[in-house]
Design a protein around this motif. Structure first.
Motif, PDB file in Angstrom:
ATOM      1  N   THR A  37       0.502  -1.563  -0.292  1.00 36.26           N
ATOM      2  CA  THR A  37      -0.103  -0.487   0.457  1.00 36.26           C
ATOM      3  C   THR A  37       0.892   1.197   0.439  1.00 36.26           C
ATOM      4  N   GLY A  38      -0.187   1.970  -0.036  1.00 36.72           N
ATOM      5  CA  GLY A  38       0.949   3.373  -0.005  1.00 36.72           C
ATOM      6  C   GLY A  38       2.192   3.753  -1.503  1.00 36.72           C
ATOM      7  N   LEU A  39       1.639   3.225  -2.637  1.00 35.77           N
ATOM      8  CA  LEU A  39       2.417   3.276  -4.046  1.00 35.77           C
ATOM      9  C   LEU A  39       2.126   5.022  -4.729  1.00 35.77           C
ATOM     10  N   SER A  40       3.582   5.410  -5.239  1.00 34.78           N
ATOM     11  CA  SER A  40       2.499   6.498  -6.405  1.00 34.78           C
ATOM     12  C   SER A  40       2.241   6.673  -7.683  1.00 34.78           C
ATOM     13  N   TYR A  41       2.488   4.839  -7.829  1.00 33.85           N
ATOM     14  CA  TYR A  41       1.522   4.466  -8.862  1.00 33.85           C
ATOM     15  C   TYR A  41       0.942   3.329  -8.992  1.00 33.85           C
ATOM     16  N   ASP A  42       0.317   3.025 -10.196  1.00 35.90           N
ATOM     17  CA  ASP A  42      -0.677   2.166 -10.317  1.00 35.90           C
ATOM     18  C   ASP A  42       0.319   0.132 -10.214  1.00 35.90           C
ATOM     19  N   ALA A  43       0.919   0.089  -9.682  1.00 34.01           N
ATOM     20  CA  ALA A  43       1.686  -1.159  -9.479  1.00 34.01           C
ATOM     21  C   ALA A  43       0.804  -2.483 -11.232  1.00 34.01           C
ATOM     22  N   ARG A  44       0.161  -2.511 -11.098  1.00 35.31           N
ATOM     23  CA  ARG A  44      -1.052  -4.018 -11.503  1.00 35.31           C
ATOM     24  C   ARG A  44      -0.320  -3.093 -13.620  1.00 35.31           C
ATOM     25  N   ASP A  45      -1.298  -2.100 -13.195  1.00 34.58           N
ATOM     26  CA  ASP A  45      -1.492  -1.133 -14.661  1.00 34.58           C
ATOM     27  C   ASP A  45       0.074  -1.069 -15.056  1.00 34.58           C
ATOM     28  N   PHE A  46       1.558  -0.713 -14.258  1.00 34.95           N
ATOM     29  CA  PHE A  46       2.693  -0.741 -14.692  1.00 34.95           C
ATOM     30  C   PHE A  46       3.061  -1.979 -15.451  1.00 34.95           C
ATOM     31  N   ALA A  47       3.208  -3.480 -14.783  1.00 35.17           N
ATOM     32  CA  ALA A  47       3.080  -4.446 -15.060  1.00 35.17           C
ATOM     33  C   ALA A  47       2.945  -4.788 -16.211  1.00 35.17           C
TER      34      ALA A  47
END
Length: 317
Positions: free
Chosen positions: A207-217
């Motif tokens: 949690t607390g990421l500055s980006y959308d992790a799944r979208d980036f992958a």
């Protein structure tokens, strides 16, 4: 007299209609796309078989149909191959041009981390008398990706550019120190079941990421899947790209469950992805993993994904 004129007009119109159907349908179909041609040829062949009585006409019709079918099949095959080849071979050029003209990277740093190295070779497999180490494959792909990215204007920093040992817990701090805008980890997978294959793109469920992790992958998964469209005939290594499995986007939660994460995806402020290139324990995957030709496609796919992510993040598309 009026009835006679009307009758003659009807007969004349019927003759013109019959002449149009029998004389124009097949040629017209041959000028359209391969898919339409196939449908027209089938219809013409059926009509010719049921409506022709003279042996010479049947022979002529059969010959015409055969020639048209061959032409249609060739056209369809050529179109499919050309489309696939064009899509893949022009992809990098198109994206590079777009980046150069509208999305030129400005002080954008990409951190590449080829996993393992030195005293830590990663997973190892001997295949057809040759031993392959994960660390070597990771490094080879990363160096190719570095070259592809630098040609597009990115600054690239790597955790290692030779076969040396790099501590696992020092990799994320290295990226942070370099001021990385994106963090890409490159690894090779293995499994006890040799039938398991395919590329995995891992993101963190922190949690607390500055980006959308799944979208980036997902950017990387989509670009890798384009490699599967490379025609076998254009590949000098004769790789069976049709055996390349679609990429899967996975969370580190899929590996460990809640509360545990991949250590290398710890930088919450840097868009990060862990690419598992394939399974060294699977024969089809290994044939690709060890190929310099396939690695070149992977390097382009990584650069393309970075382009897409950079464009979307920077321009809000």
């Amino acid at each position: 007299m009026k009835k006679m004129v009307s009758l003659i007009a009807i007969i004349f119109a019927f003759a013109l209609t019959l002449a149009f159907i029998t004389g124009c349908e097949a040629p017209a179909g041959g000028e359209t796309s391969g898919e339409s041609t196939s449908a027209s040829v089938t219809t013409s062949a059926e009509a010719g078989t049921t409506g022709t009585t003279a042996a010479t006409t049947t022979a002529t019709t059969s010959k015409t149909t055969a020639n048209t079918t061959t032409k249609s099949t060739t056209k369809v095959t050529t179109t499919a191959t050309t489309t696939a080849t064009t899509r893949v071979t022009t992809k990098a050029t198109t994206k590079a041009t777009t980046t150069a003209t509208t999305v030129t990277p400005k002080n954008v740093t990409i951190f590449l981390d080829p996993g393992h190295g030195g005293s830590d070779p990663g997973v190892i497999r001997t295949y057809e008398g040759v031993t392959y180490e994960e660390a070597d494959i990771n490094l080879s792909v990363a160096l190719k990706a570095k070259e592809a990215l630098e040609k597009r204007g990115y600054t690239v920093v790597m955790s290692r550019e030779t076969d040396k040992t790099v501590a696992l817990d020092s990799r994320t701090p290295m990226a942070q120190k370099a001021g990385a805008d994106m963090f890409i980890f490159i690894h090779v997978n293995s499994f006890s079941d040799s039938s398991v294959a395919g590329t995995r793109m891992y993101y963190t469920h922190r949690t607390g990421l500055s980006y959308d992790a799944r979208d980036f992958a997902t950017y990387f998964a989509e670009e890798f899947d384009d490699i599967r469209e490379v025609p076998l005939s254009s590949n000098p290594d004769k790789l069976a790209y049709p055996h390349m499995k679609p990429s899967r986007v996975c969370s580190d939660k899929d590996l460990y469950g809640s509360g545990r994460y991949l250590a290398v995806l710890a930088a919450k402020e840097i868009p990060s992805v862990l690419i598992e290139l394939g399974f060294i324990t699977n024969d089809n995957d290994l044939v690709m993993l060890k190929s310099q030709w396939w690695q070149g496609y992977v390097a382009t796919a990584i650069a393309d994904a970075v382009d897409s992510a950079y464009y979307d993040i920077s321009y809000g598309e």
